[in-house]
Design a protein around this motif. Structure first.
Motif: not given
Length: 253
Positions: A1-4, A27-30, A48-51, A72-75
């Motif tokens: 998906m293109a980020r907007r 988006y979940f940051k580190d 990644v884990l929190n997502n 839903r989860r996208l990635n």
């Protein structure tokens, strides 16, 4: 998906314009922060884990009839969520004394409370997210009395689900915080659980050892935060049970 278009960036997440009206990409940051961002670090793999963990909890809540903003989860780092009108409160549910409550009341950390206690804090980092009584909330019109009644019921239902899910894998749910948002359908509003549910927003202790498996690991310099979060994910079946120390989590699709 293109980020907007970027809509908002917080300490741990970024919200982007979604692909359809009424949606956002979360988006979940580190990044890991504590003490109102006075302590900060970038911990590889945390986002990644929190997502994945937030997906697990939000999906579980929906399955027992508790509405959320999650679609839903996208990635591995992004999920599609409904755009909601966030009520400017953090709703804190406490089952055991810990953190600021234990300090404020001079209680032994880990002491069981006679019943779940719900606290409200104003979402304002500059003010340190101060606790606010219901009278303030109603007077300043952050939420109505009906909203508060509905929020309390919602929070207690989340607590029932989360406590059971955690107890089933040998983890004590000490406390957690959620955010609640409004979804409007004409003049009718519906309250839903928003933001995220993850070890960033919960206190999770091993039932037997009392080992901390949440952000207190970072706050108190108790070890590797990714390892703690990965342990929660392993126990819940989000990661393989035989996984060893990782910095870039490999998660089950």
């Amino acid at each position: 998906m293109a980020r907007r278009k970027k809509i908002y960036e917080g300490k741990a997440k970024i919200l982007y314009e979604g692909p359809e009206p009424g949606t956002l990409v979360q988006y979940f940051k580190d990044d890991a922060t504590a003490f109102n961002a006075e302590k900060h670090a970038v911990i590889e793999g945390k986002g990644v884990l929190n997502n994945r963990l937030s997906e697990f909890f939000m999906t579980g809540l929906a399955q027992v009839g508790i509405p959320t903003h999650f679609l839903r989860r996208l990635n591995m780092r992004e999920q599609l969520v409904r755009q909601v009108e966030i009520i400017p409160l953090e709703i804190i549910v406490r089952n055991f004394a810990a953190g600021s409550m234990a300090k404020r009341l001079g209680m032994e950390e880990g002491a069981a409370l006679p019943q779940p206690i719900i606290e409200f804090s104003l979402k304002d980092d500059k003010l340190g997210d101060p606790l606010v009584p219901e009278e303030y909330i109603i007077a300043f019109q952050w939420a109505s009395q009906q909203d508060l009644d509905d929020i309390v019921r919602l929070a207690l239902r989340v607590n029932d689900f989360m406590s059971g899910a955690m107890y089933g894998v040998g983890i004590k749910l000490v406390d957690f915080k959620i955010e609640v948002g409004r979804i409007w359908d004409g003049d009718f509003q519906r309250l839903v659980v928003a933001d995220e549910i993850s070890p960033d927003s919960c206190r999770l202790w091993d039932l037997q050892s009392g080992e901390k498996l949440d952000k207190d690991v970072f706050r108190r310099d108790l070890g590797n935060l990714t390892d703690a979060y990965a342990e929660v994910a392993r126990r819940l079946g989000v990661m393989p049970t035989n996984a060893t120390h990782i910095t870039k989590p490999t998660l089950i699709n």
